[in-house]
Design a protein around this motif. Sequence first.
Motif, PDB file in Angstrom:
ATOM      1  N   PHE A 173       0.961  -1.036  -0.095  1.00 37.85           N
ATOM      2  CA  PHE A 173       0.102  -0.038   0.242  1.00 37.85           C
ATOM      3  C   PHE A 173       0.921   1.359   0.157  1.00 37.85           C
ATOM      4  CE2 PHE A 173      -2.807   3.194   2.162  1.00 37.85           C
ATOM      5  CZ  PHE A 173      -3.648   3.349   1.169  1.00 37.85           C
ATOM      6  N   TYR A 174       1.953   1.230   0.776  1.00 37.41           N
ATOM      7  CA  TYR A 174       2.968   2.405   0.656  1.00 37.41           C
ATOM      8  C   TYR A 174       3.505   2.554  -0.721  1.00 37.41           C
ATOM      9  CZ  TYR A 174       7.016   5.380   2.004  1.00 37.41           C
ATOM     10  OH  TYR A 174       7.920   6.436   2.043  1.00 37.41           O
ATOM     11  N   PHE A 175       3.959   1.581  -1.376  1.00 36.26           N
ATOM     12  CA  PHE A 175       4.333   1.890  -2.782  1.00 36.26           C
ATOM     13  C   PHE A 175       3.296   1.934  -4.074  1.00 36.26           C
ATOM     14  CE2 PHE A 175       7.959  -0.271  -0.658  1.00 36.26           C
ATOM     15  CZ  PHE A 175       8.890   0.772  -0.914  1.00 36.26           C
ATOM     16  N   LEU A 176       2.215   1.234  -3.659  1.00 38.36           N
ATOM     17  CA  LEU A 176       1.125   1.177  -4.869  1.00 38.36           C
ATOM     18  C   LEU A 176      -0.252   1.630  -4.220  1.00 38.36           C
ATOM     19  CD1 LEU A 176       1.939  -1.837  -6.821  1.00 38.36           C
ATOM     20  CD2 LEU A 176       2.408   0.564  -7.729  1.00 38.36           C
ATOM     21  N   PRO A 177      -0.218   2.953  -3.342  1.00 32.70           N
ATOM     22  CA  PRO A 177      -1.468   3.175  -2.974  1.00 32.70           C
ATOM     23  C   PRO A 177      -2.678   2.993  -3.884  1.00 32.70           C
ATOM     24  CG  PRO A 177      -0.270   4.886  -2.981  1.00 32.70           C
ATOM     25  CD  PRO A 177       0.615   4.031  -3.619  1.00 32.70           C
ATOM     26  N   GLU A 178      -2.822   3.477  -5.128  1.00 33.24           N
ATOM     27  CA  GLU A 178      -3.539   3.488  -5.972  1.00 33.24           C
ATOM     28  C   GLU A 178      -4.394   1.994  -6.781  1.00 33.24           C
ATOM     29  OE1 GLU A 178      -5.248   6.366  -6.648  1.00 33.24           O
ATOM     30  OE2 GLU A 178      -3.966   7.369  -5.402  1.00 33.24           O
ATOM     31  N   ARG A 179      -3.434   1.134  -6.526  1.00 29.86           N
ATOM     32  CA  ARG A 179      -3.755  -0.212  -7.059  1.00 29.86           C
ATOM     33  C   ARG A 179      -3.858  -1.178  -6.155  1.00 29.86           C
ATOM     34  NH1 ARG A 179      -0.124  -1.325 -12.008  1.00 29.86           N
ATOM     35  NH2 ARG A 179      -1.378  -3.355 -12.152  1.00 29.86           N
ATOM     36  N   ALA A 180      -3.151  -1.093  -4.752  1.00 28.68           N
ATOM     37  CA  ALA A 180      -3.076  -2.005  -3.708  1.00 28.68           C
ATOM     38  C   ALA A 180      -4.447  -2.989  -3.578  1.00 28.68           C
ATOM     39  CB  ALA A 180      -2.548  -1.407  -2.647  1.00 28.68           C
ATOM     40  N   PHE A 181      -5.357  -1.977  -3.424  1.00 32.21           N
ATOM     41  CA  PHE A 181      -6.628  -2.846  -3.337  1.00 32.21           C
ATOM     42  C   PHE A 181      -7.372  -3.831  -4.323  1.00 32.21           C
ATOM     43  CE2 PHE A 181     -11.618  -2.846  -3.123  1.00 32.21           C
ATOM     44  CZ  PHE A 181     -11.840  -3.466  -1.869  1.00 32.21           C
ATOM     45  N   ASN A 182      -7.249  -3.292  -5.400  1.00 33.75           N
ATOM     46  CA  ASN A 182      -7.722  -4.094  -6.533  1.00 33.75           C
ATOM     47  C   ASN A 182      -6.550  -5.127  -6.706  1.00 33.75           C
ATOM     48  OD1 ASN A 182      -9.917  -2.664  -7.148  1.00 33.75           O
ATOM     49  ND2 ASN A 182      -8.973  -1.134  -8.523  1.00 33.75           N
ATOM     50  N   ILE A 183      -5.461  -5.044  -6.557  1.00 28.42           N
ATOM     51  CA  ILE A 183      -4.645  -6.236  -6.845  1.00 28.42           C
ATOM     52  C   ILE A 183      -4.721  -7.066  -5.774  1.00 28.42           C
ATOM     53  CG2 ILE A 183      -2.069  -6.895  -6.786  1.00 28.42           C
ATOM     54  CD1 ILE A 183      -1.430  -4.149  -8.107  1.00 28.42           C
ATOM     55  N   ALA A 184      -4.920  -6.886  -4.741  1.00 29.98           N
ATOM     56  CA  ALA A 184      -5.056  -7.652  -3.448  1.00 29.98           C
ATOM     57  C   ALA A 184      -6.448  -8.451  -3.537  1.00 29.98           C
ATOM     58  CB  ALA A 184      -5.161  -7.004  -1.951  1.00 29.98           C
ATOM     59  N   THR A 185      -7.425  -7.750  -3.999  1.00 33.45           N
ATOM     60  CA  THR A 185      -8.724  -8.535  -4.221  1.00 33.45           C
ATOM     61  C   THR A 185      -8.608  -9.542  -5.288  1.00 33.45           C
ATOM     62  OG1 THR A 185      -9.342  -6.777  -5.524  1.00 33.45           O
ATOM     63  CG2 THR A 185     -10.201  -6.699  -3.216  1.00 33.45           C
ATOM     64  N   ALA A 186      -8.041  -9.297  -6.270  1.00 28.88           N
ATOM     65  CA  ALA A 186      -7.971 -10.088  -7.734  1.00 28.88           C
ATOM     66  C   ALA A 186      -7.149 -11.439  -7.048  1.00 28.88           C
ATOM     67  CB  ALA A 186      -7.388  -9.450  -8.735  1.00 28.88           C
ATOM     68  N   VAL A 187      -5.856 -11.214  -6.445  1.00 32.31           N
ATOM     69  CA  VAL A 187      -5.231 -12.287  -5.713  1.00 32.31           C
ATOM     70  C   VAL A 187      -5.971 -13.048  -4.990  1.00 32.31           C
ATOM     71  CG1 VAL A 187      -3.074 -13.241  -5.074  1.00 32.31           C
ATOM     72  CG2 VAL A 187      -3.130 -11.204  -6.404  1.00 32.31           C
ATOM     73  N   ALA A 188      -6.641 -12.447  -4.125  1.00 33.28           N
ATOM     74  CA  ALA A 188      -7.635 -13.266  -3.022  1.00 33.28           C
ATOM     75  C   ALA A 188      -8.382 -14.001  -3.698  1.00 33.28           C
ATOM     76  CB  ALA A 188      -8.220 -12.297  -2.177  1.00 33.28           C
ATOM     77  N   SER A 189      -9.066 -13.612  -4.872  1.00 26.90           N
ATOM     78  CA  SER A 189     -10.181 -14.396  -5.548  1.00 26.90           C
ATOM     79  C   SER A 189      -9.643 -15.359  -5.938  1.00 26.90           C
ATOM     80  CB  SER A 189     -10.679 -13.459  -6.677  1.00 26.90           C
ATOM     81  OG  SER A 189     -11.303 -12.118  -6.251  1.00 26.90           O
ATOM     82  N   LEU A 190      -8.601 -15.835  -6.428  1.00 28.66           N
ATOM     83  CA  LEU A 190      -8.003 -17.010  -6.851  1.00 28.66           C
ATOM     84  C   LEU A 190      -8.020 -17.971  -5.644  1.00 28.66           C
ATOM     85  CD1 LEU A 190      -4.613 -15.945  -8.717  1.00 28.66           C
ATOM     86  CD2 LEU A 190      -6.909 -16.513  -9.432  1.00 28.66           C
ATOM     87  N   GLY A 191      -7.783 -17.699  -4.508  1.00 31.21           N
ATOM     88  CA  GLY A 191      -7.998 -18.369  -3.353  1.00 31.21           C
ATOM     89  C   GLY A 191      -9.302 -18.649  -3.017  1.00 31.21           C
ATOM     90  N   VAL A 192     -10.288 -17.654  -2.987  1.00 32.21           N
ATOM     91  CA  VAL A 192     -11.756 -18.263  -3.044  1.00 32.21           C
ATOM     92  C   VAL A 192     -12.284 -19.133  -3.982  1.00 32.21           C
ATOM     93  CG1 VAL A 192     -14.074 -17.061  -3.108  1.00 32.21           C
ATOM     94  CG2 VAL A 192     -11.985 -15.548  -2.137  1.00 32.21           C
ATOM     95  N   VAL A 193     -11.892 -18.958  -5.228  1.00 33.94           N
ATOM     96  CA  VAL A 193     -12.301 -19.874  -6.164  1.00 33.94           C
ATOM     97  C   VAL A 193     -12.065 -21.309  -5.938  1.00 33.94           C
ATOM     98  CG1 VAL A 193     -12.124 -20.602  -8.550  1.00 33.94           C
ATOM     99  CG2 VAL A 193     -12.423 -18.223  -8.087  1.00 33.94           C
ATOM    100  N   THR A 194     -10.497 -21.496  -5.442  1.00 31.22           N
ATOM    101  CA  THR A 194     -10.156 -22.766  -5.073  1.00 31.22           C
ATOM    102  C   THR A 194     -10.753 -23.188  -4.140  1.00 31.22           C
ATOM    103  OG1 THR A 194      -7.675 -21.939  -6.105  1.00 31.22           O
ATOM    104  CG2 THR A 194      -7.932 -23.819  -4.379  1.00 31.22           C
ATOM    105  N   THR A 195     -10.978 -22.618  -3.069  1.00 30.56           N
ATOM    106  CA  THR A 195     -11.640 -23.116  -1.726  1.00 30.56           C
ATOM    107  C   THR A 195     -13.147 -23.391  -2.008  1.00 30.56           C
ATOM    108  OG1 THR A 195     -10.388 -21.491  -0.349  1.00 30.56           O
ATOM    109  CG2 THR A 195     -12.553 -22.429   0.540  1.00 30.56           C
ATOM    110  N   TRP A 196     -13.545 -22.924  -2.687  1.00 35.89           N
ATOM    111  CA  TRP A 196     -15.240 -22.978  -3.358  1.00 35.89           C
ATOM    112  C   TRP A 196     -15.281 -24.345  -3.912  1.00 35.89           C
ATOM    113  CZ3 TRP A 196     -18.448 -18.325  -4.666  1.00 35.89           C
ATOM    114  CH2 TRP A 196     -18.618 -17.593  -3.616  1.00 35.89           C
ATOM    115  N   GLY A 197     -14.197 -24.207  -4.929  1.00 37.32           N
ATOM    116  CA  GLY A 197     -14.239 -25.665  -5.754  1.00 37.32           C
ATOM    117  C   GLY A 197     -14.096 -26.796  -5.231  1.00 37.32           C
ATOM    118  N   THR A 198     -13.026 -26.877  -4.073  1.00 37.79           N
ATOM    119  CA  THR A 198     -12.717 -27.951  -3.245  1.00 37.79           C
ATOM    120  C   THR A 198     -13.896 -28.361  -2.332  1.00 37.79           C
ATOM    121  OG1 THR A 198     -10.154 -27.048  -3.132  1.00 37.79           O
ATOM    122  CG2 THR A 198     -11.135 -28.686  -1.405  1.00 37.79           C
ATOM    123  N   LEU A 199     -14.600 -27.363  -1.892  1.00 44.40           N
ATOM    124  CA  LEU A 199     -15.717 -27.849  -1.113  1.00 44.40           C
ATOM    125  C   LEU A 199     -16.749 -28.735  -2.007  1.00 44.40           C
ATOM    126  CD1 LEU A 199     -16.281 -24.710   1.059  1.00 44.40           C
ATOM    127  CD2 LEU A 199     -15.582 -26.981   1.823  1.00 44.40           C
TER     128      LEU A 199
END
Length: 463
Positions: free
Chosen positions: A347-373
């Motif tokens: 966030f310190y280095f990319l304040p404008e993009r940090a939220f969107n990048i983080a949510t996009a990467v997190a979504s990969l984990g969400v998809v994996t978790t849901w698919g596993t269940l």
Amino acid sequence: MRAETDEGYSKALGNRQVQMIAIGGAIGVGLFLGAGGRLAATGPALVLSYAAAGIAAFFVMRALGELVLYRPASGSFVEYAGEFVGPWAAFASGWMYWINWAFTGIAELTAIALYVHYWAPAFPQWVTALIALGFVLVVNLLSVKLFGELEFWFAMLKVLAIVTFLVVGLVLVVASVGQAGPHNLVSHGGFFPTGFPLVLMSLQSVVFAYASIELVGITAGETARPHEIMPKAINGVVWRIAIFYVGSVVLLSMVLPWTAYEAGTSPFVTVFAGLGVPWAADAMNLVVITAALSSCNSGLYATGRILRSMARNREAPRFTGTLSARHVPIGGIVFTAAMFLGGVALFYFLPERAFNIATAVASLGVVTTWGTLVYCQLRLRKSGHRSSFPMPGTPYTNWLTLAFLALVVLLMPFADADQRVAFFLVPVLIGAIALGWLVLSRRRAAAAAAAAATASPAVNPAE
């Protein structure tokens, strides 16, 4: 004296807390903050994305319910993946779930910094994120009872805020106050003002908005009477999705034109600020800060339990399996907090993009978790098991849900630059997990060979 689970946890969570944790898990910063940017990019048709993702989330939760009643466990789907797919699946899904929460925590801390910036624009936003991290870390390290109680009140505040908005929004629309009215659904370019493709591109961020609904399954190992409490908590997801998510997006689209919303600002704050009530926007801003703190708090809770479950199988660093005298998995919690700290740097280095990048990467984990269940429930049903709380439509709904999740990932490279960053990380994550499993397998093989050699009787060379 409080009962303990086989994993050493304290059964400190009761029905009241589990119900509210389930509700709180379904209301997060993806709705409170992310909906603003997506409305600005997609228009009123965003409601279709929320409805589609909501249907998938419902089937995921019912799959989880069937698994939890089959065998409650704090390791949750990681243990189910190991049982129904194989040890490698438990290893992969466990680390992808950690990726999910690690980057979700980064997104939440980023959101908190943005919300506080609304009040104190001169205060360094990365410092705000650091203070928030310190707070949730202390809460999680103290006790699960404190976590449960705090989450209860966090969730209560979020629910009251959403209900307040729904009531106020409905009154504004029915009374046609100001710009409010159903006409906003088709004015300013129509229902699809930016085209249907952008509705599809919004699926990733919408799936992230539903992230953490599965948290209620992880609480099963620390819940008294899980067979009684879990079905009630899981069934509640249906009406929460219909009212809180789809209903909120519909009302947001009708109260103001979609052009009134913008990325980086909570759409709820935008609505209440437009009412002209001096304290309304400030009150809603406080609520969305609470929502972000709640999600970050839940992330530390969930990953602490998952990492300890994996550490006990020697699939995570040994120290992450450490349990404190208060029955808290201190090692896993601190490990995740260190990743959150890396997010503060992002966030310190990319304040404008940090939220969107983080949510996009997190979504990969969400998809994996849901698919596993969903897949584990399919394997459970194939084993001949019949549940008192079955997933509707299986196996057809399983395959439809898996296809939907695959579509979410396949669309990511065609969306914005931040989603492309996440998509191109997929082979990196696969490679890292595969390498980790290879190293782990070789160590296990070497240990097994050493144990076999030790157990074999010595051979006398003279014979």
